[in-house]
Write a protein that holds these residues in place. Sequence first.
Motif, PDB file in Angstrom:
ATOM      1  N   CYS A 101     -24.079  -3.903  -5.736  1.00 19.47           N
ATOM      2  CA  CYS A 101     -23.033  -4.929  -5.796  1.00 19.47           C
ATOM      3  C   CYS A 101     -21.700  -4.332  -6.235  1.00 19.47           C
ATOM      4  N   TYR A 102     -21.759  -3.319  -7.110  1.00 19.32           N
ATOM      5  CA  TYR A 102     -20.519  -2.647  -7.530  1.00 19.32           C
ATOM      6  C   TYR A 102     -19.854  -1.959  -6.346  1.00 19.32           C
ATOM      7  N   PHE A 103     -20.634  -1.240  -5.532  1.00 28.03           N
ATOM      8  CA  PHE A 103     -20.065  -0.577  -4.362  1.00 28.03           C
ATOM      9  C   PHE A 103     -19.518  -1.591  -3.359  1.00 28.03           C
ATOM     10  N   GLU A 104     -20.178  -2.746  -3.238  1.00 26.25           N
ATOM     11  CA  GLU A 104     -19.654  -3.794  -2.356  1.00 26.25           C
ATOM     12  C   GLU A 104     -18.285  -4.268  -2.859  1.00 26.25           C
ATOM     13  N   ALA A 105     -18.158  -4.429  -4.192  1.00 24.58           N
ATOM     14  CA  ALA A 105     -16.878  -4.845  -4.766  1.00 24.58           C
ATOM     15  C   ALA A 105     -15.810  -3.787  -4.554  1.00 24.58           C
ATOM     16  N   VAL A 106     -16.205  -2.510  -4.647  1.00 23.28           N
ATOM     17  CA  VAL A 106     -15.257  -1.418  -4.409  1.00 23.28           C
ATOM     18  C   VAL A 106     -14.759  -1.450  -2.969  1.00 23.28           C
ATOM     19  N   LYS A 107     -15.672  -1.701  -2.028  1.00 25.36           N
ATOM     20  CA  LYS A 107     -15.270  -1.661  -0.614  1.00 25.36           C
ATOM     21  C   LYS A 107     -14.348  -2.814  -0.253  1.00 25.36           C
ATOM     22  N   VAL A 108     -14.663  -4.025  -0.726  1.00 24.51           N
ATOM     23  CA  VAL A 108     -13.827  -5.171  -0.359  1.00 24.51           C
ATOM     24  C   VAL A 108     -12.573  -5.260  -1.220  1.00 24.51           C
TER      25      VAL A 108
END
Length: 310
Positions: free
Chosen positions: A92-99
């Motif tokens: 979920c952290y990487f998803e937040a980084v990408k968006v």
Amino acid sequence: MTQRHHLRGVLLASTACILWGISGVAASTLFKQNSAITPLWLTQIRMITAGLILLIASQVSGQQPWQVWRQPRTAGRLISYGLLGLIPVQWCYFEAVKVGNAPIATIIQFLGPFIISIYYFLFKHVTPNRSEAIGMVIAFIGTLLIVTHGHLNSLAISPAVLFWGGLSAIGVATNTLLPRPLLPKFGPMNITGWGLLVAGIFLMAMHPLWLVHVTLTWSQWLLLLVIILLGTVAPFLMFAHSLSDILPTTASLLDAFEPLAATVFSVLFLNVQLTSFDLVGGLMIIFAVMLLSMNVRKMMTLLHRRRLDS
């Protein structure tokens, strides 16, 4: 504990947190350079590789990594740790980084300790003291500044950043609470190694890694190694070792280096533009978490006394 050991512990914990911050910046760079790389793919690679490295290191050092699977109760908790703790805190952290970007994603994730405090209040009936309550108010105002930039009728960041960042903050709480009973008996290297491997295998079953066709350049391979080795394996070992030289409360205060590192390196190398609202809000959240961390030991002592009295 000598002054030299204390200094060593502080340096190890600080370096670990800086490396965690850098890993978010490296992930953001990969997402920008290669559109085929998804947060799920990157998380799978990171978890499985880092988990195997930690378990092999545990076996070589004689720590008996297979012991944890001999009791159904401990095995069940370990699986819960991987699925409910490590997946949200990493995927979920990487998803937040990408968006969004690494600084905002890291700052939102940094709200995790407040979720732990709310958990203890709701389920363990440990009431926040004055400084914790003040810290919660400051963190709320800081988050509000980041999310709205002072305009309460609109969002300054996308709902997706808030969603994935919020899930990663919850992951910080579950990632902290779930493995606690296992760590003294089986050791942090074994528990983290198995947790990463279990989580990675689960994500592989959900979406097999080979279905995503990714071609990496040499520089992108280097960034991937940075995320796995310098952003996962090395900081984990450093942080775990630092706890033998400093108190956990001291180590938790040094967590502030993670969002600071993510912010500094994103501004320097990715030209990420942060507004004054982002900076002030982020500093307020970091200060609030430090207020909370200074009272963690008191909270745990009170909880222990209540268990003895019951």
